[in-house]
Motif scaffolding. Structure first.
Motif, mmCIF file in Angstrom:
data_model
loop_
_atom_site.group_PDB
_atom_site.id
_atom_site.type_symbol
_atom_site.label_atom_id
_atom_site.label_comp_id
_atom_site.label_asym_id
_atom_site.label_seq_id
_atom_site.Cartn_x
_atom_site.Cartn_y
_atom_site.Cartn_z
ATOM 1 N N LEU A 1 -4.559 12.386 -10.597
ATOM 2 C CA LEU A 1 -3.727 11.453 -9.830
ATOM 3 C C LEU A 1 -4.381 11.091 -8.512
ATOM 4 O O LEU A 1 -4.411 9.927 -8.104
ATOM 5 C CB LEU A 1 -2.358 12.076 -9.550
ATOM 6 C CG LEU A 1 -1.360 11.976 -10.673
ATOM 7 C CD1 LEU A 1 -0.089 12.701 -10.284
ATOM 8 C CD2 LEU A 1 -1.059 10.523 -10.969
ATOM 9 N N VAL A 2 -4.909 12.098 -7.851
ATOM 10 C CA VAL A 2 -5.556 11.847 -6.573
ATOM 11 C C VAL A 2 -6.704 10.870 -6.753
ATOM 12 O O VAL A 2 -6.874 9.928 -5.981
ATOM 13 C CB VAL A 2 -6.082 13.164 -5.964
ATOM 14 C CG1 VAL A 2 -6.948 12.871 -4.770
ATOM 15 C CG2 VAL A 2 -4.929 14.036 -5.573
ATOM 16 N N PHE B 1 -9.974 6.433 7.443
ATOM 17 C CA PHE B 1 -9.867 6.243 6.012
ATOM 18 C C PHE B 1 -9.789 7.585 5.281
ATOM 19 O O PHE B 1 -9.025 7.755 4.336
ATOM 20 C CB PHE B 1 -11.063 5.435 5.529
ATOM 21 C CG PHE B 1 -10.956 5.051 4.092
ATOM 22 C CD1 PHE B 1 -11.861 5.527 3.166
ATOM 23 C CD2 PHE B 1 -9.938 4.235 3.667
ATOM 24 C CE1 PHE B 1 -11.750 5.181 1.828
ATOM 25 C CE2 PHE B 1 -9.813 3.880 2.339
ATOM 26 C CZ PHE B 1 -10.725 4.356 1.423
ATOM 27 N N ILE C 1 1.298 4.131 -3.049
ATOM 28 C CA ILE C 1 1.086 5.563 -2.887
ATOM 29 C C ILE C 1 2.356 6.337 -3.213
ATOM 30 O O ILE C 1 2.332 7.327 -3.940
ATOM 31 C CB ILE C 1 0.631 5.858 -1.445
ATOM 32 C CG1 ILE C 1 -0.765 5.299 -1.229
ATOM 33 C CG2 ILE C 1 0.664 7.332 -1.156
ATOM 34 C CD1 ILE C 1 -1.306 5.561 0.131
ATOM 35 N N ALA D 1 1.409 18.860 -6.189
ATOM 36 C CA ALA D 1 0.082 19.359 -6.551
ATOM 37 C C ALA D 1 -0.420 20.359 -5.525
ATOM 38 O O ALA D 1 -1.260 21.192 -5.820
ATOM 39 C CB ALA D 1 -0.892 18.195 -6.667
ATOM 40 N N PHE E 1 0.771 -1.197 0.000
ATOM 41 C CA PHE E 1 0.000 0.000 0.000
ATOM 42 C C PHE E 1 0.808 1.255 0.000
ATOM 43 O O PHE E 1 0.643 2.134 -0.857
ATOM 44 C CB PHE E 1 -0.823 0.017 1.259
ATOM 45 C CG PHE E 1 -1.992 0.445 0.789
ATOM 46 C CD1 PHE E 1 -2.379 1.693 1.012
ATOM 47 C CD2 PHE E 1 -2.648 -0.332 -0.141
ATOM 48 C CE1 PHE E 1 -3.467 2.153 0.357
ATOM 49 C CE2 PHE E 1 -3.691 0.117 -0.772
ATOM 50 C CZ PHE E 1 -4.086 1.374 -0.510
ATOM 51 N N LEU E 2 1.720 1.378 0.971
ATOM 52 C CA LEU E 2 2.585 2.550 1.054
ATOM 53 C C LEU E 2 3.416 2.664 -0.221
ATOM 54 O O LEU E 2 3.635 3.764 -0.728
ATOM 55 C CB LEU E 2 3.520 2.442 2.265
ATOM 56 C CG LEU E 2 2.857 2.541 3.626
ATOM 57 C CD1 LEU E 2 3.884 2.340 4.725
ATOM 58 C CD2 LEU E 2 2.211 3.901 3.784
ATOM 59 N N VAL F 1 -5.381 7.255 -7.329
ATOM 60 C CA VAL F 1 -4.891 6.597 -6.122
ATOM 61 C C VAL F 1 -6.019 6.335 -5.139
ATOM 62 O O VAL F 1 -6.071 5.290 -4.492
ATOM 63 C CB VAL F 1 -3.774 7.425 -5.457
ATOM 64 C CG1 VAL F 1 -3.270 6.715 -4.222
ATOM 65 C CG2 VAL F 1 -2.642 7.623 -6.422
ATOM 66 N N ALA F 2 -6.971 7.276 -5.046
ATOM 67 C CA ALA F 2 -8.095 7.059 -4.140
ATOM 68 C C ALA F 2 -8.884 5.826 -4.573
ATOM 69 O O ALA F 2 -9.292 5.001 -3.751
ATOM 70 C CB ALA F 2 -8.986 8.292 -4.117
ATOM 71 N N GLY G 1 -2.916 16.946 -11.111
ATOM 72 C CA GLY G 1 -2.880 16.550 -9.712
ATOM 73 C C GLY G 1 -4.174 15.886 -9.287
ATOM 74 O O GLY G 1 -4.174 14.851 -8.619
ATOM 75 N N PRO H 1 -0.248 13.954 -4.305
ATOM 76 C CA PRO H 1 1.174 14.200 -4.530
ATOM 77 C C PRO H 1 1.528 15.621 -4.099
ATOM 78 O O PRO H 1 0.788 16.551 -4.377
ATOM 79 C CB PRO H 1 1.343 14.020 -6.041
ATOM 80 C CG PRO H 1 -0.006 14.171 -6.616
ATOM 81 C CD PRO H 1 -1.017 13.948 -5.552
ATOM 82 N N THR I 1 -7.004 2.765 -3.568
ATOM 83 C CA THR I 1 -7.144 2.568 -2.128
ATOM 84 C C THR I 1 -8.464 1.909 -1.816
ATOM 85 O O THR I 1 -8.539 0.946 -1.054
ATOM 86 C CB THR I 1 -7.140 3.917 -1.398
ATOM 87 O OG1 THR I 1 -6.062 4.694 -1.840
ATOM 88 C CG2 THR I 1 -7.059 3.709 0.092
ATOM 89 N N PHE I 2 -9.509 2.422 -2.424
ATOM 90 C CA PHE I 2 -10.842 1.923 -2.184
ATOM 91 C C PHE I 2 -10.976 0.467 -2.617
ATOM 92 O O PHE I 2 -11.485 -0.376 -1.899
ATOM 93 C CB PHE I 2 -11.799 2.800 -2.977
ATOM 94 C CG PHE I 2 -13.194 2.660 -2.515
ATOM 95 C CD1 PHE I 2 -14.162 2.172 -3.356
ATOM 96 C CD2 PHE I 2 -13.539 3.000 -1.226
ATOM 97 C CE1 PHE I 2 -15.464 2.043 -2.923
ATOM 98 C CE2 PHE I 2 -14.834 2.867 -0.785
ATOM 99 C CZ PHE I 2 -15.804 2.391 -1.642
ATOM 100 N N ARG J 1 -9.171 -1.836 -0.275
ATOM 101 C CA ARG J 1 -9.909 -1.999 0.968
ATOM 102 C C ARG J 1 -11.049 -2.981 0.801
ATOM 103 O O ARG J 1 -11.311 -3.829 1.630
ATOM 104 C CB ARG J 1 -10.447 -0.643 1.395
ATOM 105 C CG ARG J 1 -11.003 -0.703 2.770
ATOM 106 C CD ARG J 1 -11.523 0.623 3.209
ATOM 107 N NE ARG J 1 -11.634 0.610 4.660
ATOM 108 C CZ ARG J 1 -12.533 1.300 5.331
ATOM 109 N NH1 ARG J 1 -13.380 2.068 4.691
ATOM 110 N NH2 ARG J 1 -12.567 1.239 6.636
ATOM 111 N N ARG K 1 3.439 9.053 -6.471
ATOM 112 C CA ARG K 1 3.893 10.409 -6.179
ATOM 113 C C ARG K 1 5.332 10.644 -6.553
ATOM 114 O O ARG K 1 5.864 11.698 -6.276
ATOM 115 C CB ARG K 1 3.820 10.646 -4.678
ATOM 116 C CG ARG K 1 2.450 10.597 -4.119
ATOM 117 C CD ARG K 1 2.578 10.507 -2.629
ATOM 118 N NE ARG K 1 2.404 11.822 -2.052
ATOM 119 C CZ ARG K 1 2.718 12.149 -0.824
ATOM 120 N NH1 ARG K 1 3.259 11.260 -0.050
ATOM 121 N NH2 ARG K 1 2.515 13.352 -0.391
#
Lengths: 294, 269
Positions: A271-272, B104, A223, B116, A219-220, A275-276, A268, B113, A279-280, A283, A227
């Motif tokens: 990308l968020v 969470f 992420i 950003a 996971f880490l 990754v979100a 940006g 990142p 993550t989801f 999980r 980045r």
């Protein structure tokens, strides 16, 4: 006893500073960047609202597509490699217990994590990119060459990925090591009495017991992988051409070099979201609550 | 057969370790020489000197940068330990509505990142009025990683220990500070090392926030210096070595707690 319904409201107080910090330093800027991404904002012109213009432009921007696919390649290559290498290094060190060699390797492997990635980048750029470098001479003995590793389109990205794996392995190894050392000796003894060899011990005892650690590290790693910026920027700057361009480096260039701030913010945000989503998904796939990360 | 395998594995990891440490050996060797080519190195001890280091010390502002870096890093680490340990404890051991959801939610922030957030953050900081101050460098240091590490550590503490502390009449905070926290010493040390190294080595943010020589941290100062001089690689490497030393020393001092803490906590009743 009505224990189950007794909440600890002071918990909120404990998490308050962290919540404030994350909101102010991360979510706040992201919201602002989401606003900026809906328009064009540069050092030369004031903000102009253009709706989803930036996003549609991004999907047809071949440089961005290249950067994004490079980033995926990066993550798919780096994360398994560093996880596996970190795990086996930890196994080897734990197996050697208090030998001087193991202790030395353990200390040394963590050193790159303590140093500035920028400096590592500079040194690597000097070492791996010239026919005169001693590394070239060394590799020449084995038939390889280091005369243009970072300057060639085919080898730039893989070389960077290799450097990243080497830098990160020591860091993740520590996580594995601390958990490995918690496995009681009696487990190993019982296994040996049952006739298990090293391989069986590893797969039947160590890996299952370390599952939560594996999950956390993957996971880490994911992420961090999405980045990734420092190493790539200081060694190749994304070059040659676009060969080693990753998403965040592209973002940085759009932001600071080309001053297309709205565009950069859109990158940006994408990308968020990616990754979100990951993550989801993770999980959902691993609904293991007991000893796990979430 | 087993022995050969064993020896080969030993060699493999030794080589791996050597490769990892090689750039630092290079840095060290070059820093003692005055050389304008990164490859023309001399191994003659007569050419070695501390000249590059003296040059650095004489550069005005050098000690100021070092002081700033220490200020930011040490404060940053203390802040991180305070914020992350309490939050980690709450997420691991305290029950309150939305525990998982909030966890969470904050965790998801790690996906963002950093480049950003830089421009909006710079704007926000300016508006709030703390841009270009030490606070703007120290406050962003704690990230959620610390909370994850602490939570992981606290989760493995058996509930009975906390129960008995409660029975003895401890408040939540006393349980936390006096009973639980000492048990996770290795995590405290790990978090300290990781965040000290991170904040010491960070370049992008301090560079953007720095208002002038008096506010610069060491990496920023060294980077600024690069542009002014004809490239004496020895000088650059000397700067790199000096920049490397504090996190390295912190690491050497604290690393024995990494393993020791784990082993001893396993033996506690």
């Amino acid at each position: 006893m009505n224990r189950k319904h007794k909440y600890k409201w002071n918990g909120y107080l404990y998490i308050l500073p962290m919540c404030l910090s994350v909101l102010f330093f991360w979510y706040g800027p992201v919201l602002l960047s989401a606003v900026f991404s809906l328009g064009s904002y540069s050092a030369l012109k004031p903000f102009q609202f253009t709706g989803m213009g930036n996003y549609t432009a991004l999907f047809s921007d071949k440089y961005f597509i290249r950067a994004l696919s490079n980033t995926f390649i990066w993550v798919l290559g780096v994360v398994p490699a560093q996880t596996v290498l970190a795990f086996f290094s930890a196994c080897w060190i734990a197996g050697k217990k208090s030998s001087f060699l193991a202790s030395l390797v353990r200390k040394v492997m963590f050193i790159p994590s303590v140093a500035s990635v920028t400096v590592i980048g500079i040194v690597c750029r000097l070492m791996l990119n010239s026919p005169q470098s001693p590394v070239n001479a060394l590799l020449g003995i084995f038939g390889g060459s280091a005369s243009n590793l970072l300057g060639s389109e085919t080898t730039a990205l893989p070389t960077l990925m290799l450097i990243e794996v080497l830098v990160n392995t020591g860091y993740y190894m520590i996580f594995f090591l601390t958990s490995l050392m918690e496995i009681p000796e009696s487990y190993y003894e019982a296994a040996r009495m049952d006739g298990a060899g090293a391989f069986r011990i590893c797969t039947q005892i160590q890996i299952p017991l370390l599952k939560p650690v594996f999950i956390m590290i993957i996971f880490l790693g994911l992420i961090q992988g999405f980045r990734t910026f420092d190493l790539v920027y200081t060694t190749t700057g994304g070059g040659p051409g676009q060969a080693s361009m990753t998403a965040v480096v592209y973002l940085y260039m759009q932001n600071f070099k080309f001053s297309q701030i709205g565009y950069a913010m859109a990158i940006g945000n994408i990308l968020v979201v990616i990754v979100a989503l990951l993550t989801f998904l993770q999980r959902r796939l691993l609904k293991n609550k007991e000893n796990s990360l979430y | 057969m087993k022995k050969v395998c064993g020896v080969m594995l030993d060699l493999f990891f030794l080589t791996l370790a050597f490769i990892m440490v090689f750039p630092f050996l290079y840095m060290l060797v070059v820093s003692f020489q005055e050389t304008y080519s990164p490859y023309l190195l001399s191994f003659d001890p007569a050419d070695y000197s501390l000249d590059n280091y003296f040059l650095l010390f004489q550069r005005s502002g050098f000690f100021l940068w070092v002081r700033n870096s220490f200020l930011v890093s040490i404060s940053g680490v203390l802040l991180t330990l305070a914020i992350c340990s309490t939050a980690g404890y709450a997420f691991a051991k305290l029950r309150f509505p939305g525990n998982d959801r909030i966890f969470f939610f904050l965790f998801a922030a790690m996906a963002i990142p950093f480049p950003a957030t830089v421009v909006p953050l710079w704007i926000i900081m300016g508006k709030v009025g703390i841009a270009s101050t030490m606070a703007s460098l120290i406050l962003p240091v704690p990230t959620f990683l610390g909370v994850i590490l602490f939570r992981q550590a606290f989760l493995s503490i058996p509930g009975d220990m906390i129960e008995s502390a409660k029975i003895d009449g401890c408040t939540d905070f006393q349980t936390f500070a006096a009973v639980v926290l000492p048990l996770v010493r290795s995590t405290v040390m790990s978090v300290a090392i990781i965040y000290f190294a991170r904040s010491w080595n960070s370049l992008l943010w301090p560079m953007i926030m720095a208002g002038g020589d008096y506010n610069r941290t060491l990496p920023v100062g060294l980077a600024a210096m690069q542009d002014l001089y004809v490239v004496n690689y020895g000088l650059s490497m000397a700067g790199a070595v000096i920049n490397f030393l504090p996190p390295f020393i912190v690491y050497l001092l604290l690393q024995k707690y990494f393993i020791q803490g784990v082993v001893s906590s396993g033996l506690k009743a």
